[in-house]
Design a protein around this motif. Structure first.
Motif, PDB file in Angstrom:
ATOM      1  N   ARG A 164      38.348  51.865  48.215  1.00 54.18           N
ATOM      2  CA  ARG A 164      37.751  51.529  46.919  1.00 54.18           C
ATOM      3  C   ARG A 164      37.942  52.679  45.939  1.00 54.18           C
ATOM      4  O   ARG A 164      37.660  53.839  46.255  1.00 54.18           O
ATOM      5  CB  ARG A 164      36.263  51.217  47.069  1.00 54.18           C
ATOM      6  CG  ARG A 164      35.621  50.768  45.753  1.00 54.18           C
ATOM      7  CD  ARG A 164      34.133  50.531  45.871  1.00 54.18           C
ATOM      8  NE  ARG A 164      33.771  49.437  46.751  1.00 54.18           N
ATOM      9  CZ  ARG A 164      33.865  48.141  46.437  1.00 54.18           C
ATOM     10  NH1 ARG A 164      34.355  47.789  45.257  1.00 54.18           N
ATOM     11  NH2 ARG A 164      33.477  47.220  47.297  1.00 54.18           N
ATOM     12  N   GLU A 165      38.403  52.349  44.729  1.00 54.68           N
ATOM     13  CA  GLU A 165      38.517  53.349  43.671  1.00 54.68           C
ATOM     14  C   GLU A 165      37.099  53.804  43.298  1.00 54.68           C
ATOM     15  O   GLU A 165      36.208  52.986  43.153  1.00 54.68           O
ATOM     16  CB  GLU A 165      39.203  52.750  42.444  1.00 54.68           C
ATOM     17  CG  GLU A 165      40.593  52.199  42.726  1.00 54.68           C
ATOM     18  CD  GLU A 165      41.110  51.328  41.595  1.00 54.68           C
ATOM     19  OE1 GLU A 165      40.306  50.989  40.692  1.00 54.68           O
ATOM     20  OE2 GLU A 165      42.302  50.992  41.600  1.00 54.68           O
ATOM     21  N   GLU A 166      36.907  55.095  43.139  1.00 55.55           N
ATOM     22  CA  GLU A 166      35.579  55.599  42.800  1.00 55.55           C
ATOM     23  C   GLU A 166      35.635  56.390  41.501  1.00 55.55           C
ATOM     24  O   GLU A 166      36.486  57.262  41.325  1.00 55.55           O
ATOM     25  CB  GLU A 166      35.015  56.451  43.940  1.00 55.55           C
ATOM     26  CG  GLU A 166      34.749  55.629  45.205  1.00 55.55           C
ATOM     27  CD  GLU A 166      34.022  56.413  46.282  1.00 55.55           C
ATOM     28  OE1 GLU A 166      33.937  57.649  46.164  1.00 55.55           O
ATOM     29  OE2 GLU A 166      33.535  55.781  47.230  1.00 55.55           O
ATOM     30  N   GLY A 167      34.732  56.063  40.595  1.00 58.28           N
ATOM     31  CA  GLY A 167      34.645  56.777  39.331  1.00 58.28           C
ATOM     32  C   GLY A 167      35.694  56.393  38.316  1.00 58.28           C
ATOM     33  O   GLY A 167      35.743  56.959  37.224  1.00 58.28           O
ATOM     34  N   TYR A 168      36.544  55.432  38.653  1.00 56.06           N
ATOM     35  CA  TYR A 168      37.620  55.037  37.742  1.00 56.06           C
ATOM     36  C   TYR A 168      37.267  53.717  37.068  1.00 56.06           C
ATOM     37  O   TYR A 168      36.814  52.769  37.725  1.00 56.06           O
ATOM     38  CB  TYR A 168      38.936  54.875  38.504  1.00 56.06           C
ATOM     39  CG  TYR A 168      40.072  54.336  37.656  1.00 56.06           C
ATOM     40  CD1 TYR A 168      40.780  55.177  36.795  1.00 56.06           C
ATOM     41  CD2 TYR A 168      40.421  52.989  37.693  1.00 56.06           C
ATOM     42  CE1 TYR A 168      41.809  54.682  36.014  1.00 56.06           C
ATOM     43  CE2 TYR A 168      41.446  52.484  36.916  1.00 56.06           C
ATOM     44  CZ  TYR A 168      42.144  53.334  36.068  1.00 56.06           C
ATOM     45  OH  TYR A 168      43.153  52.842  35.296  1.00 56.06           O
ATOM     46  N   ALA A 169      37.451  53.662  35.770  1.00 59.45           N
ATOM     47  CA  ALA A 169      37.197  52.425  35.035  1.00 59.45           C
ATOM     48  C   ALA A 169      38.211  52.282  33.910  1.00 59.45           C
ATOM     49  O   ALA A 169      38.510  53.246  33.202  1.00 59.45           O
ATOM     50  CB  ALA A 169      35.782  52.422  34.476  1.00 59.45           C
ATOM     51  N   ASP A 170      38.745  51.077  33.759  1.00 57.22           N
ATOM     52  CA  ASP A 170      39.717  50.779  32.710  1.00 57.22           C
ATOM     53  C   ASP A 170      39.248  49.530  31.973  1.00 57.22           C
ATOM     54  O   ASP A 170      39.461  48.406  32.442  1.00 57.22           O
ATOM     55  CB  ASP A 170      41.096  50.556  33.325  1.00 57.22           C
ATOM     56  CG  ASP A 170      42.186  50.353  32.279  1.00 57.22           C
ATOM     57  OD1 ASP A 170      41.847  50.098  31.102  1.00 57.22           O
ATOM     58  OD2 ASP A 170      43.371  50.439  32.633  1.00 57.22           O
ATOM     59  N   PRO A 171      38.608  49.709  30.821  1.00 61.59           N
ATOM     60  CA  PRO A 171      38.106  48.548  30.069  1.00 61.59           C
ATOM     61  C   PRO A 171      39.205  47.535  29.751  1.00 61.59           C
ATOM     62  O   PRO A 171      38.950  46.334  29.685  1.00 61.59           O
ATOM     63  CB  PRO A 171      37.533  49.177  28.796  1.00 61.59           C
ATOM     64  CG  PRO A 171      37.221  50.592  29.174  1.00 61.59           C
ATOM     65  CD  PRO A 171      38.274  50.978  30.158  1.00 61.59           C
ATOM     66  N   GLY A 172      40.417  48.026  29.592  1.00 61.86           N
ATOM     67  CA  GLY A 172      41.512  47.123  29.245  1.00 61.86           C
ATOM     68  C   GLY A 172      41.848  46.138  30.352  1.00 61.86           C
ATOM     69  O   GLY A 172      42.380  45.057  30.091  1.00 61.86           O
ATOM     70  N   LEU A 173      41.543  46.498  31.614  1.00 57.88           N
ATOM     71  CA  LEU A 173      41.835  45.617  32.746  1.00 57.88           C
ATOM     72  C   LEU A 173      40.657  44.720  33.113  1.00 57.88           C
ATOM     73  O   LEU A 173      40.821  43.803  33.924  1.00 57.88           O
ATOM     74  CB  LEU A 173      42.230  46.446  33.970  1.00 57.88           C
ATOM     75  CG  LEU A 173      43.593  47.141  33.931  1.00 57.88           C
ATOM     76  CD1 LEU A 173      43.785  47.977  35.192  1.00 57.88           C
ATOM     77  CD2 LEU A 173      44.715  46.127  33.795  1.00 57.88           C
ATOM     78  N   ALA A 174      39.493  44.976  32.541  1.00 54.88           N
ATOM     79  CA  ALA A 174      38.299  44.243  32.940  1.00 54.88           C
ATOM     80  C   ALA A 174      38.431  42.748  32.670  1.00 54.88           C
ATOM     81  O   ALA A 174      38.102  41.919  33.525  1.00 54.88           O
ATOM     82  CB  ALA A 174      37.068  44.805  32.222  1.00 54.88           C
ATOM     83  N   ALA A 175      38.920  42.389  31.495  1.00 56.77           N
ATOM     84  CA  ALA A 175      39.074  40.978  31.161  1.00 56.77           C
ATOM     85  C   ALA A 175      40.117  40.317  32.059  1.00 56.77           C
ATOM     86  O   ALA A 175      39.960  39.155  32.465  1.00 56.77           O
ATOM     87  CB  ALA A 175      39.468  40.822  29.692  1.00 56.77           C
ATOM     88  N   GLN A 176      41.183  41.060  32.379  1.00 58.03           N
ATOM     89  CA  GLN A 176      42.226  40.536  33.260  1.00 58.03           C
ATOM     90  C   GLN A 176      41.669  40.257  34.650  1.00 58.03           C
ATOM     91  O   GLN A 176      41.924  39.191  35.244  1.00 58.03           O
ATOM     92  CB  GLN A 176      43.371  41.546  33.339  1.00 58.03           C
ATOM     93  CG  GLN A 176      44.518  41.139  34.245  1.00 58.03           C
ATOM     94  CD  GLN A 176      45.622  42.190  34.255  1.00 58.03           C
ATOM     95  OE1 GLN A 176      45.927  42.807  33.234  1.00 58.03           O
ATOM     96  NE2 GLN A 176      46.194  42.412  35.425  1.00 58.03           N
ATOM     97  N   ASP A 177      40.898  41.195  35.187  1.00 53.47           N
ATOM     98  CA  ASP A 177      40.283  41.007  36.505  1.00 53.47           C
ATOM     99  C   ASP A 177      39.283  39.856  36.477  1.00 53.47           C
ATOM    100  O   ASP A 177      39.182  39.072  37.435  1.00 53.47           O
ATOM    101  CB  ASP A 177      39.579  42.293  36.951  1.00 53.47           C
ATOM    102  CG  ASP A 177      40.553  43.390  37.354  1.00 53.47           C
ATOM    103  OD1 ASP A 177      41.712  43.069  37.669  1.00 53.47           O
ATOM    104  OD2 ASP A 177      40.141  44.565  37.349  1.00 53.47           O
TER     105      ASP A 177
END
Length: 262
Positions: A164-177
């Motif tokens: 699991r990725e920890e501490g990483y966040a990409d708002p641009g991918l949130a809608a895609q996911d």
């Protein structure tokens, strides 16, 4: 609950006045003779932080040339014994112990597997797997594979990889996911179950928090309600546990405690 590196984040804080040698002597006295003074055991073992309990157990061994865990097992019984012995283990050792017991013998305690593997960090997973191998001579992944099945097994194995990725966040991918999760809920094929599992088991909690918000915007439905509607069995329970831990891990365990009592 335990966070990264198995640091205690619960209600038992380190006792600034803890003296491991004195505590070990008091425990030794409480365990002498045919009976034992349970009040002393409770007063010490439940009022010390995990690292302090380990120091007390080491001091006990030095003082009496005996193992504290073995003496507790010999003198106590029932659930009281389980609690006292469990508190002496380090958190990763206790997790390994519980996972092994969840899968040994007839039947499997799926809820135990979910509670531990869903809620632990990547660092936690690696520590408990190492102890599992050393303590029981078994590979956790192999035991999970042989004792569970289907998409539930795939998800457990995914979590046990500790990727699991920890501490990483990409708002641009949130809608895609979020769109991928919505499609998985709509189509429900094996391929889409795998996609659902991969996102929920691999993305960081920070990322999933944003994904769940985007899911609500896209579908008009809460992600937990969608999972309940689209899936069933232990696979559903595991996915819902991930959602709960992302949102509020203490609340998840409060609910599990309430369920166990009632």
């Amino acid at each position: 609950m335990f966070g990264g590196g198995y640091q205690v984040q619960g209600t038992i804080l380190p006792d600034p006045n803890c003296d491991p040698i004195m505590d070990a002597q008091m425990l030794g006295g409480a365990l002498q003779g045919f009976g034992c003074d349970k009040d002393v055991l409770i007063g010490i073992i439940t009022q010390r932080a995990s690292a302090q309990r380990i120091m007390i157990a080491d001091a006990y061994g030095s003082l009496y040339s005996r193992d504290l865990v073995n003496d507790l097992k010999e003198k106590l019984d029932g659930h009281f014994k389980e609690v006292m012995v469990g508190l002496i283990h380090s958190p990763p050792a206790y997790d390994a112990h519980e996972l092994w017991h969840a899968m040994k013998g007839a039947g499997t305690d799926e809820n135990c597997l979910i509670d531990i593997l869903v809620s632990r960090t990547t660092s936690d997973i690696f520590q408990l797997k190492e102890i599992y191998l050393m303590q029981y001579g078994c590979n956790l992944d192999q035991d999970l594979y042989s004792e569970t099945s289907g998409h539930f097994r795939d998800a457990l194995l995914n979590l046990a990889q500790g990727v699991r990725e920890e501490g990483y966040a990409d708002p641009g991918l949130a809608a895609q996911d979020a769109m991928a999760l919505w499609e998985a809920c709509q189509r429900r094929t094996g391929e889409h179950k795998t996609l659902m599992q991969m996102i929920l088991c691999n993305k960081s909690h920070q990322q999933l928090w944003m994904v769940f918000q985007e899911f609500q915007n896209i579908s008009g439905q809460d992600i937990a309600a969608a999972i309940e509607e689209c899936y069933d069995g232990y696979f559903q329970q595991l996915l819902l546990a991930i959602v709960s831990c992302v949102r509020d891990k203490p609340s998840y365990f409060a609910y599990r405690l309430y369920s166990a009592i009632h």
